[in-house]
Every structure is written in structure tokens, then in C-alpha cells.
Write a protein that holds these residues in place. Structure first.
Motif, PDB file in Angstrom:
ATOM      1  N   PHE A  91      39.874  46.157  24.156  1.00 43.25           N
ATOM      2  CA  PHE A  91      39.120  45.887  25.332  1.00 43.25           C
ATOM      3  C   PHE A  91      39.331  47.149  26.332  1.00 43.25           C
ATOM      4  O   PHE A  91      40.523  47.748  26.523  1.00 43.25           O
ATOM      5  N   ASP A 100      40.571  46.010  44.046  1.00 38.07           N
ATOM      6  CA  ASP A 100      41.724  45.859  42.941  1.00 38.07           C
ATOM      7  C   ASP A 100      41.266  44.706  42.057  1.00 38.07           C
ATOM      8  O   ASP A 100      42.072  43.956  41.791  1.00 38.07           O
ATOM      9  N   GLY A 105      35.478  44.706  29.411  1.00 40.54           N
ATOM     10  CA  GLY A 105      34.301  44.751  28.565  1.00 40.54           C
ATOM     11  C   GLY A 105      34.613  43.562  27.448  1.00 40.54           C
ATOM     12  O   GLY A 105      35.412  42.757  27.616  1.00 40.54           O
TER      13      GLY A 105
ATOM     14  N   TYR B  35      44.178  34.025  33.241  1.00 38.45           N
ATOM     15  CA  TYR B  35      42.911  34.786  33.031  1.00 38.45           C
ATOM     16  C   TYR B  35      42.135  33.455  31.914  1.00 38.45           C
ATOM     17  O   TYR B  35      42.923  32.856  31.072  1.00 38.45           O
ATOM     18  N   GLN B  37      39.639  33.439  28.692  1.00 37.95           N
ATOM     19  CA  GLN B  37      38.863  34.390  27.675  1.00 37.95           C
ATOM     20  C   GLN B  37      38.339  33.451  26.691  1.00 37.95           C
ATOM     21  O   GLN B  37      38.839  32.853  26.023  1.00 37.95           O
ATOM     22  N   GLN B  41      34.334  37.459  24.359  1.00 37.23           N
ATOM     23  CA  GLN B  41      34.375  38.054  25.785  1.00 37.23           C
ATOM     24  C   GLN B  41      35.495  38.494  26.140  1.00 37.23           C
ATOM     25  O   GLN B  41      36.785  38.074  25.614  1.00 37.23           O
ATOM     26  N   GLY B  42      35.756  39.458  27.180  1.00 32.61           N
ATOM     27  CA  GLY B  42      36.898  39.836  27.377  1.00 32.61           C
ATOM     28  C   GLY B  42      37.612  38.861  28.534  1.00 32.61           C
ATOM     29  O   GLY B  42      36.901  37.834  28.963  1.00 32.61           O
ATOM     30  N   PRO B  43      38.784  39.020  28.714  1.00 29.76           N
ATOM     31  CA  PRO B  43      39.329  38.063  29.716  1.00 29.76           C
ATOM     32  C   PRO B  43      38.709  38.016  31.092  1.00 29.76           C
ATOM     33  O   PRO B  43      38.274  39.136  31.681  1.00 29.76           O
ATOM     34  N   ASP B  56      44.237  36.147  45.051  1.00 30.95           N
ATOM     35  CA  ASP B  56      42.845  35.977  44.744  1.00 30.95           C
ATOM     36  C   ASP B  56      42.420  34.774  43.936  1.00 30.95           C
ATOM     37  O   ASP B  56      42.977  34.613  42.750  1.00 30.95           O
ATOM     38  N   SER B  58      38.872  33.658  43.839  1.00 32.59           N
ATOM     39  CA  SER B  58      37.551  33.920  43.867  1.00 32.59           C
ATOM     40  C   SER B  58      36.629  33.357  42.595  1.00 32.59           C
ATOM     41  O   SER B  58      35.565  32.937  42.789  1.00 32.59           O
ATOM     42  N   LEU B  91      45.185  32.843  29.250  1.00 33.55           N
ATOM     43  CA  LEU B  91      46.070  33.905  29.006  1.00 33.55           C
ATOM     44  C   LEU B  91      46.763  34.018  30.582  1.00 33.55           C
ATOM     45  O   LEU B  91      45.991  33.946  31.497  1.00 33.55           O
ATOM     46  N   GLY B  99      48.913  44.897  41.902  1.00 35.99           N
ATOM     47  CA  GLY B  99      48.132  46.281  41.882  1.00 35.99           C
ATOM     48  C   GLY B  99      47.880  46.533  40.677  1.00 35.99           C
ATOM     49  O   GLY B  99      48.733  47.168  39.686  1.00 35.99           O
ATOM     50  N   TYR B 100      46.772  46.483  39.888  1.00 36.47           N
ATOM     51  CA  TYR B 100      46.504  47.081  38.613  1.00 36.47           C
ATOM     52  C   TYR B 100      46.740  48.485  38.626  1.00 36.47           C
ATOM     53  O   TYR B 100      46.727  49.196  37.618  1.00 36.47           O
ATOM     54  N   ARG B 101      46.425  49.080  39.828  1.00 36.24           N
ATOM     55  CA  ARG B 101      46.521  50.677  39.749  1.00 36.24           C
ATOM     56  C   ARG B 101      47.895  51.330  39.389  1.00 36.24           C
ATOM     57  O   ARG B 101      47.876  52.251  38.713  1.00 36.24           O
TER      58      ARG B 101
END
Lengths: 114, 116
Positions: A91, A100, A105, B35, B37, B41-43, B56, B58, B91, B99-101
Motif C-alpha cells: 500500500f 494529519d 491507495g 481502521y 479494511q 481496498q486500503g485501510p 479524530d 470523523s 485493524l 502524528g503520522y509525520r
């Protein structure tokens, strides 16, 4: 709108061949992050790489390499000398700095044939 | 270091029934994600917790889905009542901070739900 497209649904190659998985993304943001994850048959996603939008240097990690090109909004992943253990779903994902939120995909299922 | 634990691994229920999934993140990880899935498809992120607070939710269908992380450690995701379209792998993931960053996520093996 933000979007990640992995056009290759499924790929099969013979062991030891090289294979490239394509990822094209869409975003209007200038700061974002791109990821690749591997999902083996066991189910859990495994983090492979994270790249920010300001770093276009290609990266190599063993047999894995990544080619990030902002001009074509692509972040492609190449496995060199593929092995059966590389068989998995891969993925590509996008995260915008401003909210964030992660967008995955649909994944590419890779079969490495012995 | 133990990974993210999830149970059950598989669950089959009939539509309109209720189901609950459990997740125990890696020790010390403040952030927990659920998540969904769907096959092929992707999660898709349903909910994100930072310690025991929701960051979050949403994309969580709140009319039928609920989640809690009461003590800031393990978490439960519930569906009540289930619909056929809820059939998916759920998942759980955790990371040291939000933070994914900056922080990679560690994923559990998932719970495969089939609604008949």
C-alpha cells in the motif's frame, strides 16, 4: 481532493526478477508525507518508508528502492531480485501536513513465483 | 517487545447482531488507531485516540459504531447492530505519539468480520 492511485491491482513475476510498484498521488498541499506499507498474508501492515514532500532524494534499502518525483506526483517502489517472501499486498499512502489524515491507495497484490 | 494484540482473529455474525473487538497496543504507546479494511481496498481510519481521548472520529459511523479507551491502554470497538457492509478486517495500530509525520504506526493482525 486528496487521492492515492495504485493502478496495478495485481502483479506476478518470477523470483529474482525486478518489479516496480506504481503510486500516483493527488494533493494541492505543498507539505505532505508519503508512505509505503507491506501487508503479508498474516494481515498486519508493516511500515517500509516515509518520505516528506521536500525530500526528493531517491532511497535504497537493501533490495528495496523508492523513486519520488514531484513533477509527476509519483512515488514508485522497486524490488530488485525479488524473493518469494516479498509476496504481499503493498500500500502507498498520503498524509497532508495540515490535517494529519492518512489516505491509503487500494494496494497492489504482488505474487513472486518460485 | 510484544506487538499489537487483537482479538478475536475471526468473527462471523448475522446482520443486526452486535460484535466487539479488542485491541492491546504496544506498551507505552500513547496513540491508538482503529481502521476498517474492506476486501480489495486500503485501510480507512475509523477513530484515533491520544491516551484516553478521541482525536479524530470523523469517519466513524456513530449511529452503529462506538469505541472506547477508558484507561488509555487497551481499546474496544463495537458495532451495534451490524450490517452486511460491515464485513471487513478491523485493524488496530499504535504509535508512541500522535502524528503520522513523525511516528510510524505498528499494526496488529486484525479481526476479520463476516456479517451474513
Amino acid at each position: 481532493a486528496q487521492k492515492v492511485t495504485q493502478a496495478q491491482t495485481e502483479i506476478s513475476v518470477v523470483e529474482k526478477e525486478d518489479v516496480t510498484l506504481d503510486c500516483v498521488y493527488e494533493t494541492r498541499d505543498t507539505t505532505y508525507y508519503l508512505f509505503w506499507y507491506k501487508q503479508p498474508p498474516s494481515g498486519e501492515l508493516v511500515f517500509l518508508i516515509r518520505r516528506n514532500s521536500f525530500d526528493e532524494q531517491n532511497e535504497i534499502s537493501g533490495r528495496y528502492s523508492w523513486n519520488f518525483q514531484k513533477s509527476t506526483s509519483s512515488f514508485n517502489f522497486t524490488i530488485t531480485a525479488s524473493q518469494v517472501v516479498d509476496s504481499a499486498v503493498y500500500f502507498c499512502a498520503l498524509v497532508m501536513n495540515r490535517d494529519d489524515k492518512i489516505i491509503f491507495g487500494k494496494g497492489t497484490r504482488l505474487h513472486i513465483l518460485p | 517487545e510484544a506487538g499489537v494484540a487483537q482479538s478475536p482473529r475471526y468473527k462471523i455474525i448475522e446482520k443486526r447482531q452486535s460484535v466487539a473487538f479488542w485491541c492491546n497496543p504496544i506498551s507505552g504507546h500513547a496513540t491508538l488507531y482503529w481502521y476498517q479494511q474492506i476486501l480489495g481496498q486500503g485501510p480507512k481510519l475509523l477513530i484515533q485516540f491520544q491516551n484516553n481521548g478521541v482525536v479524530d472520529d470523523s469517519q466513524l459511523p456513530k449511529d452503529r459504531f462506538s469505541a472506547e479507551r477508558l484507561k488509555g491502554v487497551d481499546s474496544t470497538l463495537k458495532i451495534q447492530p451490524a450490517k452486511l457492509e460491515d464485513s471487513a478486517v478491523y485493524l488496530c495500530a499504535s504509535s508512541p505519539q500522535r502524528g503520522y509525520r513523525s511516528y510510524e504506526q505498528y499494526f496488529g493482525p486484525g479481526t476479520r468480520l463476516t456479517v451474513t
